[in-house]
Design a protein around this motif. Structure first.
Motif, PDB file in Angstrom:
ATOM      1  N   ILE A  19       0.854  -1.200   0.000  1.00 29.11           N
ATOM      2  CA  ILE A  19       0.000   0.000   0.000  1.00 29.11           C
ATOM      3  C   ILE A  19       0.887   1.246   0.000  1.00 29.11           C
ATOM      4  O   ILE A  19       1.834   1.352   0.771  1.00 29.11           O
ATOM      5  CB  ILE A  19      -0.920   0.043   1.254  1.00 29.11           C
ATOM      6  N   MET A  20       0.554   2.182  -0.888  1.00 30.36           N
ATOM      7  CA  MET A  20       1.197   3.510  -0.877  1.00 30.36           C
ATOM      8  C   MET A  20       0.220   4.437  -0.156  1.00 30.36           C
ATOM      9  O   MET A  20      -0.811   4.813  -0.730  1.00 30.36           O
ATOM     10  CB  MET A  20       1.411   3.998  -2.313  1.00 30.36           C
ATOM     11  N   PHE A  21       0.511   4.784   1.082  1.00 30.64           N
ATOM     12  CA  PHE A  21      -0.421   5.600   1.851  1.00 30.64           C
ATOM     13  C   PHE A  21      -0.256   7.065   1.454  1.00 30.64           C
ATOM     14  O   PHE A  21       0.839   7.625   1.545  1.00 30.64           O
ATOM     15  CB  PHE A  21      -0.200   5.424   3.357  1.00 30.64           C
ATOM     16  N   ARG A  22      -1.341   7.680   1.000  1.00 34.06           N
ATOM     17  CA  ARG A  22      -1.330   9.095   0.586  1.00 34.06           C
ATOM     18  C   ARG A  22      -1.760   9.933   1.775  1.00 34.06           C
ATOM     19  O   ARG A  22      -2.953  10.007   2.091  1.00 34.06           O
ATOM     20  CB  ARG A  22      -2.259   9.299  -0.620  1.00 34.06           C
ATOM     21  N   ARG A  59     -10.963  11.981   8.395  1.00 31.47           N
ATOM     22  CA  ARG A  59     -10.414  13.084   7.606  1.00 31.47           C
ATOM     23  C   ARG A  59     -11.508  13.842   6.861  1.00 31.47           C
ATOM     24  O   ARG A  59     -11.375  15.031   6.573  1.00 31.47           O
ATOM     25  CB  ARG A  59      -9.322  12.567   6.670  1.00 31.47           C
ATOM     26  N   ASP A 119     -14.829  13.099   1.531  1.00 34.89           N
ATOM     27  CA  ASP A 119     -13.780  12.326   2.200  1.00 34.89           C
ATOM     28  C   ASP A 119     -12.443  12.739   1.588  1.00 34.89           C
ATOM     29  O   ASP A 119     -12.409  13.457   0.581  1.00 34.89           O
ATOM     30  CB  ASP A 119     -14.027  10.823   2.062  1.00 34.89           C
ATOM     31  N   ASP A 120     -11.347  12.275   2.193  1.00 36.20           N
ATOM     32  CA  ASP A 120     -10.037  12.704   1.674  1.00 36.20           C
ATOM     33  C   ASP A 120      -9.651  11.944   0.421  1.00 36.20           C
ATOM     34  O   ASP A 120      -9.012  12.508  -0.465  1.00 36.20           O
ATOM     35  CB  ASP A 120      -8.948  12.567   2.751  1.00 36.20           C
ATOM     36  N   ILE A 122     -10.642   8.464  -2.407  1.00 36.44           N
ATOM     37  CA  ILE A 122     -11.474   7.341  -2.845  1.00 36.44           C
ATOM     38  C   ILE A 122     -10.566   6.279  -3.462  1.00 36.44           C
ATOM     39  O   ILE A 122      -9.762   6.583  -4.354  1.00 36.44           O
ATOM     40  CB  ILE A 122     -12.621   7.779  -3.786  1.00 36.44           C
ATOM     41  N   ALA A 123     -10.697   5.056  -2.948  1.00 36.90           N
ATOM     42  CA  ALA A 123      -9.898   3.930  -3.438  1.00 36.90           C
ATOM     43  C   ALA A 123     -10.860   2.926  -4.104  1.00 36.90           C
ATOM     44  O   ALA A 123     -11.247   3.139  -5.259  1.00 36.90           O
ATOM     45  CB  ALA A 123      -9.104   3.331  -2.283  1.00 36.90           C
ATOM     46  N   GLY A 126     -15.726   1.622  -1.491  1.00 34.50           N
ATOM     47  CA  GLY A 126     -16.629   0.940  -0.554  1.00 34.50           C
ATOM     48  C   GLY A 126     -17.153   1.854   0.543  1.00 34.50           C
ATOM     49  O   GLY A 126     -18.338   1.788   0.899  1.00 34.50           O
ATOM     50  N   THR A 127     -16.293   2.708   1.066  1.00 32.72           N
ATOM     51  CA  THR A 127     -16.701   3.604   2.158  1.00 32.72           C
ATOM     52  C   THR A 127     -17.703   4.640   1.642  1.00 32.72           C
ATOM     53  O   THR A 127     -18.745   4.879   2.261  1.00 32.72           O
ATOM     54  CB  THR A 127     -15.468   4.338   2.742  1.00 32.72           C
ATOM     55  N   LEU A 151      -7.741   7.218  -6.519  1.00 28.57           N
ATOM     56  CA  LEU A 151      -6.850   6.145  -6.973  1.00 28.57           C
ATOM     57  C   LEU A 151      -7.620   5.381  -8.056  1.00 28.57           C
ATOM     58  O   LEU A 151      -8.324   4.415  -7.757  1.00 28.57           O
ATOM     59  CB  LEU A 151      -6.479   5.209  -5.806  1.00 28.57           C
ATOM     60  N   HIS A 176      -2.016   1.538  -5.836  1.00 30.88           N
ATOM     61  CA  HIS A 176      -2.899   1.323  -4.680  1.00 30.88           C
ATOM     62  C   HIS A 176      -2.566   2.262  -3.526  1.00 30.88           C
ATOM     63  O   HIS A 176      -1.445   2.623  -3.337  1.00 30.88           O
ATOM     64  CB  HIS A 176      -2.752  -0.121  -4.179  1.00 30.88           C
TER      65      HIS A 176
HETATM   66  P1  AMP Z   1     -12.205   2.815  -0.042  1.00 37.24           P
HETATM   67  O1  AMP Z   1     -13.413   2.491   0.801  1.00 37.24           O
HETATM   68  O2  AMP Z   1     -11.474   1.603  -0.526  1.00 37.24           O
HETATM   69  O3  AMP Z   1     -12.531   3.781  -1.162  1.00 37.24           O
HETATM   70  O4  AMP Z   1     -11.165   3.545   0.914  1.00 37.24           O
HETATM   71  C1  AMP Z   1     -11.312   4.883   1.236  1.00 37.24           C
HETATM   72  C2  AMP Z   1     -10.985   5.173   2.673  1.00 37.24           C
HETATM   73  O5  AMP Z   1      -9.790   4.519   3.098  1.00 37.24           O
HETATM   74  C3  AMP Z   1     -10.755   6.654   2.846  1.00 37.24           C
HETATM   75  O6  AMP Z   1     -11.402   7.084   4.042  1.00 37.24           O
HETATM   76  C4  AMP Z   1      -9.245   6.812   2.916  1.00 37.24           C
HETATM   77  O7  AMP Z   1      -8.887   7.743   3.898  1.00 37.24           O
HETATM   78  C5  AMP Z   1      -8.706   5.420   3.230  1.00 37.24           C
HETATM   79  N1  AMP Z   1      -7.665   4.970   2.273  1.00 37.24           N
HETATM   80  C6  AMP Z   1      -7.761   3.919   1.413  1.00 37.24           C
HETATM   81  N2  AMP Z   1      -6.631   3.756   0.703  1.00 37.24           N
HETATM   82  C7  AMP Z   1      -5.787   4.733   1.090  1.00 37.24           C
HETATM   83  C8  AMP Z   1      -4.449   5.136   0.690  1.00 37.24           C
HETATM   84  N3  AMP Z   1      -3.740   4.477  -0.255  1.00 37.24           N
HETATM   85  N4  AMP Z   1      -3.896   6.211   1.307  1.00 37.24           N
HETATM   86  C9  AMP Z   1      -4.593   6.896   2.239  1.00 37.24           C
HETATM   87  N5  AMP Z   1      -5.841   6.587   2.667  1.00 37.24           N
HETATM   88  C10 AMP Z   1      -6.440   5.515   2.104  1.00 37.24           C
END
Ligand code: AMP
Length: 176
Positions: A19-22, A59, A119-120, A122-123, A126-127, A151, A176
């Motif tokens: 995972i590359m944390f942003r 966030r 939100d900060d 979107i990956a 799901g959230t 992403l 990712h």
């Molecule tokens: P998702 O539900 O997969 O879209 O994930 C989104 C949530 O997970 C957001 O609240 C983000 O803050 C956190 N998140 C997921 N992947 C990362 C990433 N690579 N870097 C930072 N935050 C992430």
């Protein structure tokens, strides 16, 4: 948007390998960067009616509060299970391992009101998808969802589009 992109810190292999944390904390602690990010996130919605911003813990609270102030509208928290003090509606969503639940106060969304999700990042989406379901189950209309970072390889924007929800993001990162 390269100026804002350079304010985001990338932490490889956090919270786990691959995972590359942003990390947006470095953008938020920069006065001009934070101001510009909030202005750009709010900009597309200055001309359409938004009754409230729904921010996703944690966030999404920091960004969502500032965006709500810009738009002159209210703020609604979407929180992890068990954190809200009044009666709630809950929505499960899938994580890589297992499930989690987000909640909203059952009376937070006025019937027919127009809600902007914040939100900060979107990956997989799901959230944000869980947030869309909570708002719709509460009787609200989702105007759009807005993020600092997308992403695209993880498909979240497409997932929301499948629910008829438009996404806005200030920048995208590969991987990712
Ligand atoms: P998702 O539900 O997969 O879209 O994930 C989104 C949530 O997970 C957001 O609240 C983000 O803050 C956190 N998140 C997921 N992947 C990362 C990433 N690579 N870097 C930072 N935050 C992430």
């Amino acid at each position: 948007m390269s100026d804002l992109k350079s304010l985001i810190r990338t932490i490889p292999d956090y919270p786990k390998p691959g995972i590359m944390f942003r990390d947006i904390t470095t953008l938020m602690s920069d006065a001009q960067g934070f101001k510009a990010a909030i202005a750009r996130m709010a900009e597309p919605f200055r001309t359409e009616p938004v009754d409230a911003v729904a921010g996703i813990e944690a966030r999404g609270f920091i960004l969502g509060g500032a965006i709500a102030d810009r738009l002159g509208c209210g703020f609604i928290p979407i929180r992890k299970k068990g954190k809200l003090p009044w009666k709630t509606i809950g929505q499960e969503y899938t994580l890589e391992y297992g499930v989690d639940v987000v909640e909203i106060h059952e009376d937070a969304v006025a019937s027919g009101s127009r809600i902007l999700i914040v939100d900060d990042l979107i990956a997989t989406g799901g959230t944000a998808e869980a947030a869309v379901k909570l708002i719709r189950r509460s009787g609200g209309h989702v105007v759009a969802a807005t993020f600092i970072v997308d992403l695209p390889e993880l498909g979240g924007v497409k997932l929301l589009a499948g629910h008829g929800v438009k996404s806005h993001a200030l920048m995208a990162f590969e991987g990712h």
